[in-house]
Write a protein that holds these residues in place. Structure first.
Motif, short mmCIF file in Angstrom:
data_model
loop_
_atom_site.label_atom_id
_atom_site.label_comp_id
_atom_site.label_asym_id
_atom_site.label_seq_id
_atom_site.Cartn_x
_atom_site.Cartn_y
_atom_site.Cartn_z
N ILE A 69 -17.15 5.06 -2.89
CA ILE A 69 -16.55 6.36 -2.60
C ILE A 69 -16.28 6.49 -1.10
O ILE A 69 -15.17 6.89 -0.68
N LYS A 70 -17.26 6.16 -0.28
CA LYS A 70 -17.10 6.29 1.17
C LYS A 70 -16.02 5.35 1.71
O LYS A 70 -15.23 5.73 2.57
N ARG A 71 -15.97 4.11 1.21
CA ARG A 71 -14.93 3.18 1.66
C ARG A 71 -13.55 3.66 1.24
O ARG A 71 -12.59 3.56 2.01
N ALA A 72 -13.43 4.20 0.03
CA ALA A 72 -12.14 4.73 -0.43
C ALA A 72 -11.72 5.92 0.43
O ALA A 72 -10.56 6.04 0.82
N GLN A 73 -12.68 6.78 0.77
CA GLN A 73 -12.37 7.91 1.66
C GLN A 73 -11.93 7.40 3.02
O GLN A 73 -11.05 7.97 3.65
N LEU A 79 -10.78 12.75 -2.92
CA LEU A 79 -11.82 12.58 -3.93
C LEU A 79 -11.23 12.54 -5.34
O LEU A 79 -11.77 11.86 -6.22
N ASP A 80 -10.12 13.23 -5.57
CA ASP A 80 -9.44 13.13 -6.87
C ASP A 80 -8.92 11.71 -7.09
O ASP A 80 -9.03 11.15 -8.18
N GLU A 81 -8.35 11.12 -6.04
CA GLU A 81 -7.87 9.74 -6.14
C GLU A 81 -9.04 8.78 -6.31
O GLU A 81 -8.94 7.81 -7.07
N VAL A 82 -10.16 9.04 -5.63
CA VAL A 82 -11.35 8.21 -5.79
C VAL A 82 -11.82 8.27 -7.24
O VAL A 82 -12.17 7.24 -7.83
N ALA A 83 -11.79 9.46 -7.83
CA ALA A 83 -12.20 9.59 -9.24
C ALA A 83 -11.30 8.73 -10.13
O ALA A 83 -11.78 8.05 -11.04
N SER A 84 -10.00 8.73 -9.85
CA SER A 84 -9.08 7.90 -10.63
C SER A 84 -9.41 6.42 -10.45
O SER A 84 -9.41 5.65 -11.41
N LEU A 85 -9.70 6.02 -9.21
CA LEU A 85 -10.04 4.62 -8.95
C LEU A 85 -11.35 4.24 -9.64
O LEU A 85 -11.48 3.14 -10.18
N LEU A 86 -12.32 5.15 -9.65
CA LEU A 86 -13.58 4.88 -10.34
C LEU A 86 -13.36 4.74 -11.84
O LEU A 86 -14.00 3.91 -12.48
N ASP A 87 -12.44 5.52 -12.39
CA ASP A 87 -12.12 5.41 -13.81
C ASP A 87 -11.49 4.05 -14.11
O ASP A 87 -11.57 3.55 -15.22
N LEU A 88 -10.85 3.46 -13.11
CA LEU A 88 -10.16 2.17 -13.27
C LEU A 88 -10.99 1.02 -12.71
O LEU A 88 -10.48 -0.09 -12.53
N ASP A 90 -13.05 -1.15 -13.62
CA ASP A 90 -13.17 -2.48 -14.24
C ASP A 90 -12.01 -3.40 -13.87
O ASP A 90 -12.07 -4.60 -14.09
N GLY A 91 -10.95 -2.85 -13.26
CA GLY A 91 -9.85 -3.66 -12.75
C GLY A 91 -8.86 -4.14 -13.79
O GLY A 91 -7.91 -4.84 -13.46
N ARG A 92 -9.04 -3.76 -15.03
CA ARG A 92 -8.14 -4.24 -16.08
C ARG A 92 -6.77 -3.59 -16.02
O ARG A 92 -5.78 -4.20 -16.40
N ASN A 93 -6.70 -2.35 -15.56
CA ASN A 93 -5.41 -1.66 -15.50
C ASN A 93 -4.88 -1.70 -14.07
O ASN A 93 -4.88 -0.71 -13.35
N ARG A 94 -4.43 -2.86 -13.68
CA ARG A 94 -3.97 -3.07 -12.30
C ARG A 94 -2.78 -2.18 -11.96
O ARG A 94 -2.66 -1.74 -10.82
N ARG A 95 -1.90 -1.93 -12.90
CA ARG A 95 -0.73 -1.09 -12.61
C ARG A 95 -1.15 0.31 -12.22
O ARG A 95 -0.59 0.90 -11.30
N ALA A 96 -2.13 0.85 -12.91
CA ALA A 96 -2.61 2.20 -12.57
C ALA A 96 -3.28 2.19 -11.20
O ALA A 96 -3.08 3.12 -10.41
N ILE A 97 -4.06 1.16 -10.92
CA ILE A 97 -4.71 1.05 -9.60
C ILE A 97 -3.64 0.94 -8.52
O ILE A 97 -3.71 1.61 -7.49
N SER A 99 -0.63 2.00 -8.66
CA SER A 99 0.08 3.28 -8.56
C SER A 99 -0.66 4.25 -7.65
O SER A 99 -0.07 4.91 -6.80
N VAL A 100 -1.98 4.34 -7.83
CA VAL A 100 -2.79 5.22 -6.97
C VAL A 100 -2.69 4.76 -5.52
O VAL A 100 -2.46 5.56 -4.61
N ALA A 101 -2.82 3.45 -5.30
CA ALA A 101 -2.76 2.91 -3.93
C ALA A 101 -1.37 3.07 -3.33
O ALA A 101 -1.23 3.41 -2.15
N ARG A 102 -0.34 2.88 -4.14
CA ARG A 102 1.03 3.02 -3.64
C ARG A 102 1.31 4.47 -3.21
O ARG A 102 1.91 4.71 -2.17
N ARG A 103 0.87 5.43 -4.02
CA ARG A 103 1.05 6.85 -3.65
C ARG A 103 0.35 7.15 -2.34
O ARG A 103 0.88 7.86 -1.48
#
Length: 159
Positions: A69-73, A79-88, A90-97, A99-103
């Motif tokens: 969390i701290k590194r992502a911040q 924190l909403d984006e961190v929550a999305s990254l935490l949901d992802l 396991d790294g299996r949904n790279r496109r979603a990850i 997308s968050v990073a691209r935004r």
């Protein structure tokens, strides 16, 4: 990944993975305050463990989750984006990850452009202020007193 699932990662606490920590020990091991842990719990980023013996005990894996969390911040993720990254996580949904990073990168690019524009305007105003003598009004103050740069000309006059 929900806040109740475990977050895998290296163990930096010196404790066994089966060890459980009080909130104070977790905070100290993760380098944050107890209030931060409670705030993250309120935001759903960390689980609230069940009490057994009157004290809540946290798995050692929460140290790594807080570090995530701290590194992502630190990279500017909200924190909403961190929550999305935490949901992802396991790294299996790279496109979603991605997308968050691209935004986030687009937001950084926009802010960077804004900072460059501000830097240019302020640099020009400072140079103008240094070039004009005390006989003329200060261009920095004049610019701050004037209408915002994007404001349309006012047609309503105060009487």
């Amino acid at each position: 990944m929900s806040a109740s699932s475990s977050f895998c990662g290296p163990n930096h606490s010196g404790a066994n993975s089966g060890d459980r920590l009080t909130i104070g020990r977790l905070a100290k091991a993760a380098g944050v305050g107890v209030e931060t842990i409670r705030y993250y719990q309120g935001r759903g980023l960390l689980p609230v463990p069940k009490t057994g013996s009157g004290f809540r005990r946290y798995p050692v894996s929460m140290i790594e989750r807080i570090g995530f969390i701290k590194r992502a911040q630190g990279l500017g993720f909200s924190l909403d984006e961190v929550a999305s990254l935490l949901d992802l996580e396991d790294g299996r949904n790279r496109r979603a990850i991605q997308s968050v990073a691209r935004r986030r990168l687009e937001q950084i690019d926009e802010k960077s452009g804004d900072l460059r524009r501000m830097q240019s305007v302020l640099r020009d105003l400072l140079a103008e202020c240094e070039a004009t003598g005390h006989a003329h009004p200060c261009p920095i103050i004049a610019a701050l007193l004037g209408p915002p740069p994007d404001a349309p000309p006012r047609s309503d006059h105060i009487r």
